[in-house]
Scaffold this active site. Structure first.
Site, PDB file in Angstrom:
ATOM      1  CG  HIS A 143      -2.022  -1.151   1.357  1.00 29.98           C
ATOM      2  ND1 HIS A 143      -2.783  -1.402   0.182  1.00 29.98           N
ATOM      3  CD2 HIS A 143      -2.199  -2.091   2.245  1.00 29.98           C
ATOM      4  CE1 HIS A 143      -3.773  -2.380   0.382  1.00 29.98           C
ATOM      5  NE2 HIS A 143      -3.224  -2.886   1.665  1.00 29.98           N
TER       6      HIS A 143
HETATM    7 ZN   LIG Z   1      -4.218  -7.077   3.500  1.00 30.08          ZN
END
Ligand SMILES: [Zn+2]
Length: 385
Positions: A143
């Site tokens: 992320h």
């Molecule tokens: Zn995850």
């Protein structure tokens, strides 16, 4: 157990692990527990999964600072360095540092750099032919963005390793089975046709990062090289494997990568406290075996997983699968033998089978069929399929 390919035994398998990294602590209230890797190591010993001659354990070292800038901005890394010394300034918040998800923890810069160091060294070993399969359980921070931290991820080890392999002229396929969409890696390579990114995940309608829908297929020259397979919450092994098998092997086969980078997030498990899929060890293990079979060389990372014991068990199964080994319980039958979390109740790394049913199941399946049909129509032709 699937049929073992005899070649599995001649391949070099490298596991990145250190007590130092797994001992890092984000604090008692934070769901990300690096100690999962230590529990996994205990299971690998217990289940005779570390005795093969072609296996090697390497302690990860911090990735060279210059390599960070293959993906991250200098401004962001400066902030992260200061955050690692528990300094705080308001511009850190704009870079996602000091939030609930990405707290400022002493040593966070070194921790993140070292985790990235395992993934990067793995990539270098694969590219040089010094290893065939690598697993870095404390890796897969998919992320993190170029200039910010998010979703428990500060340094995007996958994006960095892929960038370095691209410099070395390698074609890379990225396969992400974490319950969360791998948005950081997608963003890094959305306009690039030398990297195929495939992410299967719970739909962004119900979970962070609220994106990763099937109609996001990449940008400009990268169109058709970003592939998203969102699943409805509650999807079980059958739905997950139907979608995965329909899309991933044909696309990766057509793309013909030199190296596959995988995020083997264990948060797809039905007992994960953050995810809402109904996948069991059966679906997870099967997906890992498929990834192993379609990868000429494999760089696997652990990704998420917030049920500590279940994650350790799934990662142990993943290591067994990629090594072509069957877990054998050294403690089986011992009275008063080692008890290990909830796993002690079942005496196995594997779960009981689970199948959803009724209207709910039908809805999950219909959604998966729609996604598969969309991708076959819009992405497959780009790859001559
Ligand atoms: Zn995850």
């Amino acid at each position: 157990m699937d049929k073992l390919n005899i070649n599995e035994f001649s391949k070099q398998k490298v596991l990145f692990y250190s007590d130092k990294l797994s001992g890092f602590d984000f604090g008692p209230a934070h769901p990300f527990k690096p100690s999962r890797a230590k529990h996994m190591m205990d299971l690998l010993s217990r289940y005779s999964l570390l005795n093969a001659k072609n296996q090697q354990i390497i302690a990860p070292e911090p990735v060279h600072e210059d390599l960070l800038y293959l993906f991250h901005t200098r401004e962001y890394i400066e902030l992260l360095k200061r955050a690692g010394q528990t300094e705080f300034s308001i511009d850190m918040l704009k870079a996602g540092l000091g939030t609930e998800d990405n707290p400022i923890v002493p040593g966070i810069y070194d921790f993140s750099r070292t985790a990235a160091g395992g993934t990067h060294r793995g990539a270098v070993m694969l590219a040089a032919g010094d290893a065939d399969i690598v697993f870095n359980p404390i890796g897969g921070f998919h992320h993190a963005g170029t200039d910010h931290a998010e979703g428990f991820c500060y340094i995007n080890d996958c994006a960095i390793a892929i960038a370095d392999m691209l410099r070395k002229g390698k074609r890379v396929a990225y396969i992400d089975i974490d319950v969360h969409f791998g948005n950081g890696v997608r963003d890094a390579y959305a306009s690039c046709s030398d990297v195929l990114t495939v992410s299967i995940h719970e739909s962004g309608d119900t979970i962070y990062p609220w994106s990763g829908f099937q109609n996001d297929t990449g940008v400009g020259p990268g169109r058709g090289y970003t592939v998203n397979i969102p699943l409805l919450q509650g999807s079980d092994d059958e739905v997950f494997l139907y979608a995965f098998e329909s899309i991933v092997p044909p696309l990766v086969g057509a793309f013909k990568p030199d190296i596959v980078v995988a995020v083997l997030g264990a948060d797809i498990h039905r007992e994960d406290p953050l995810g809402h899929l109904n996948v069991t060890s059966y679906g997870y293990e099967k997906a890992v075996r498929i990834i192993r079979d379609i990868s000429p060389r494999l760089l696997a990372t652990g990704g998420g997983g917030y049920n500590v014991y279940k994650t350790a068990a799934l990662w142990a199964l993943a290591w067994a699968a990629i090594c072509g080994l069957e877990p054998v319980d050294n403690y089986a039958g011992l009275v008063g033998g080692m008890m290990y979390g909830p796993e002690a109740q079942s005496g196995s790394l594997r779960d009981k089978p689970y199948l959803a049913s009724g209207d709910f199941k039908t809805k999950c399946f219909e959604h998966a069929r729609d996604v598969v049909a969309y991708l076959k129509q819009n992405v497959f032709p780009v790859h001559g399929l």
